[in-house]
Design an enzyme around this catalytic site. Structure first.
Site, mmCIF file in Angstrom:
data_model
loop_
_atom_site.group_PDB
_atom_site.id
_atom_site.type_symbol
_atom_site.label_atom_id
_atom_site.label_comp_id
_atom_site.label_asym_id
_atom_site.label_seq_id
_atom_site.Cartn_x
_atom_site.Cartn_y
_atom_site.Cartn_z
ATOM 1 N NE ARG A 274 -3.176 -0.223 3.001
ATOM 2 C CZ ARG A 274 -4.387 -0.690 2.680
ATOM 3 N NH1 ARG A 274 -5.213 0.064 1.998
ATOM 4 N NH2 ARG A 274 -4.762 -1.892 3.063
ATOM 5 N NE ARG A 310 -8.481 0.054 0.178
ATOM 6 C CZ ARG A 310 -8.645 1.053 1.006
ATOM 7 N NH1 ARG A 310 -9.112 2.203 0.566
ATOM 8 N NH2 ARG A 310 -8.352 0.924 2.274
ATOM 9 C CB CYS A 340 -28.009 -4.070 -9.441
ATOM 10 S SG CYS A 340 -28.169 -3.600 -11.154
ATOM 11 C CE1 TYR A 369 -3.607 -5.204 -0.902
ATOM 12 C CE2 TYR A 369 -3.025 -3.058 -0.015
ATOM 13 C CZ TYR A 369 -2.777 -4.406 -0.133
ATOM 14 O OH TYR A 369 -1.689 -4.941 0.499
HETATM 15 C C1 LIG Z 1 -1.011 -7.803 2.340
HETATM 16 C C2 LIG Z 1 0.312 -8.231 2.821
HETATM 17 C C3 LIG Z 1 1.406 -7.353 2.762
HETATM 18 C C4 LIG Z 1 1.303 -5.928 2.276
HETATM 19 O O1 LIG Z 1 0.673 -5.096 3.195
HETATM 20 P P1 LIG Z 1 0.608 -3.491 2.949
HETATM 21 O O2 LIG Z 1 -0.190 -2.993 4.057
HETATM 22 O O3 LIG Z 1 -0.021 -3.303 1.617
HETATM 23 O O4 LIG Z 1 2.012 -2.996 2.963
HETATM 24 C C5 LIG Z 1 2.629 -7.838 3.152
HETATM 25 N N1 LIG Z 1 2.787 -9.105 3.603
HETATM 26 C C6 LIG Z 1 1.754 -9.970 3.694
HETATM 27 C C7 LIG Z 1 1.984 -11.346 4.182
HETATM 28 C C8 LIG Z 1 0.492 -9.565 3.298
HETATM 29 O O5 LIG Z 1 -0.544 -10.422 3.403
#
Ligand SMILES: *Cc1c(COP(=O)(O)O)cnc(C)c1O
Length: 410
Positions: A274, A310, A340, A369
């Site tokens: 993210r 989201r 819908c 995401y």
């Molecule tokens: C989703 C996930 C991430 C990434 O998380 P962010 O909040 O997008 O940085 C890293 N490691 C694992 C195991 C994840 O499931």
């Protein structure tokens, strides 16, 4: 992102022109933004031994992966499909970590064949399966056990993963015993310890307390003779979705991590998704209609929950800006899509700029995401994806066609 001549630009590319030429809905990403965010982590670690493994699930477009591979990133994957993407994009499998609570035998074997760096194993039966498949290939598999440190991540319930009630990892209280029992598995090499307590953490304190718990475990494992080389912190810090939000400062956070790692001579792995892609991307959508029901005002746009789930899934806030600045007073409305479902909204009861049908809106913080969680619900072709580089932009995933919708069906 800035307004120039009243038109919103991403880097030096005018979003109005992109919407006109590439159509809407469209995801638009800034290559400089993505690179800058990657470099923020990399520079903060500096000379300390570290690996940044971008979390592919946040945004797995091949061009994004290639950009990050060239910048020096490794990759965190959660499926065989993501490994396939990384390899297609020219990523180095030797810098891939494989996370996830339900790896299939086929996926584990695919990763062994590719020669990934490490499996973040989440249970004893998974360790046994990795061991058996490694033996069949006459190899040793590098593993780290994913620990559930029982820390409250203080984020949305659906993306909090570090409490004992969650399905992820091995209870920290049992981890030592699991490592000791797993010594019998001769085709595994125990390289590290990992955790991931959740996503969108706006306070880095829970991340650091999870790391502290990991460190104590590592000390005990080393005392048993395990040569633990690395600690994997899981995902990165959260990002600001609202203009008034403050996201943790990456450099400050990493400094604290470095201090803890240095005294133990540990290599640190981190898997941010993210915080690398999120604020480097927007979703462009065109206004179709305005309508009123009772006292409520609706702005109906051409992007929907199938494009960006989201808001519907997490009640997430995405800031909205007009692609062309207006002087007109703002209005209070729900911004909704054509799907819908009453849950199909991008914003609820929100003060937004005055818009008319045909105007284009930019839904901010949509780089992570966003497209990755999009679907074809309501038989809506998925949006185009565009990458900006300075004043240049190019389509990195063409908008789906109706043919794409029915591919594989009889
Ligand atoms: C989703 C996930 C991430 C990434 O998380 P962010 O909040 O997008 O940085 C890293 N490691 C694992 C195991 C994840 O499931």
């Amino acid at each position: 992102m800035t307004y120039r001549d009243r038109v919103l630009h991403l880097e030096q590319a005018p979003l109005a022109e992109i919407a006109a030429r590439a159509g809407t809905p469209a995801y638009v990403y800034s290559s400089a933004g993505i690179e800058q965010n990657f470099r923020a982590y990399d520079a903060a670690f500096g000379s300390a031994p570290h690996s940044i493994c971008y979390s592919v699930k946040a945004n797995g477009n091949l061009s994004i992966l290639r950009l990050l591979a060239r910048a020096g990133s490794g990759f965190d994957i959660v499926s065989g499909g993501e490994l396939y993407r990384v390899m297609k994009a020219g990523g180095d499998p030797a810098r891939v970590v494989f996370s996830g609570v339900g790896k299939t035998a086929a996926e584990i074997d695919q990763a062994l064949e590719a020669g990934i760096f490490v499996f973040n194993a989440e249970s004893e039966p998974e360790l046994a399966l990795i061991d058996a498949l490694a033996q069949r290939r006459g190899r040793k598999a590098r593993v780290a056990l994913r620990i559930n440190p029982d820390v409250d991540a203080a984020t949305h319930a659906y993306i909090s993963t570090g409490r004992l009630a969650h399905k992820f990892g091995v209870d920290i209280g049992e981890a030592e015993a699991v490592y000791l029992r797993a010594r019998e598995l001769k085709n595994l090499s125990f390289e590290g310890v990992s955790c991931h307590i959740g996503s969108q953490l706006l306070d880095s304190a829970p991340l650091l307390s999870a790391l502290d718990r990991l460190m104590l475990l590592i000390d005990r494992l080393r005392a048993h003779g395990f040569e633990i080389r690395h600690a994997d912190l899981g995902g990165g810090v959260g990002i600001a979705y609202k203009p008034e939000d403050a996201a943790p400062d990456i450099a400050g956070f990493v400094k604290q991590v470095r201090e803890r790692a240095a005294v133990r001579g540990l290599h640190i792995l981190i898997e941010p998704g993210r915080s690398i892609a999120g604020n480097a991307g927007v979703l462009l959508t065109r206004v179709l209609y305005r309508k009123k029901t009772g006292d409520k005002e609706f702005v109906v746009v051409d992007a929907a929950m199938n494009d960006l789930i989201r808001p519907a899934l997490y009640g997430a806030y995405h800031h909205i800006l007009p692609v062309r600045q207006t002087e007109a007073p703002p209005l209070r409305a729900d911004v909704v899509g054509p799907v819908c479902e009453t849950g199909d909204f991008l914003a609820r009861d929100r003060e937004i700029p005055q818009v008319l049908p045909g105007d284009v809106l930019a839904i901010l913080s949509a780089g992570a995401y966003g497209f990755a969680q999009s679907s074809n619900y309501n038989s809506r072709p998925r949006a185009a994806e565009i990458l900006v580089e300075g004043s240049q932009w190019r389509i990195i995933r063409r908008r789906e066609s109706y043919e794409d919708l029915i591919r594989g069906e009889e």
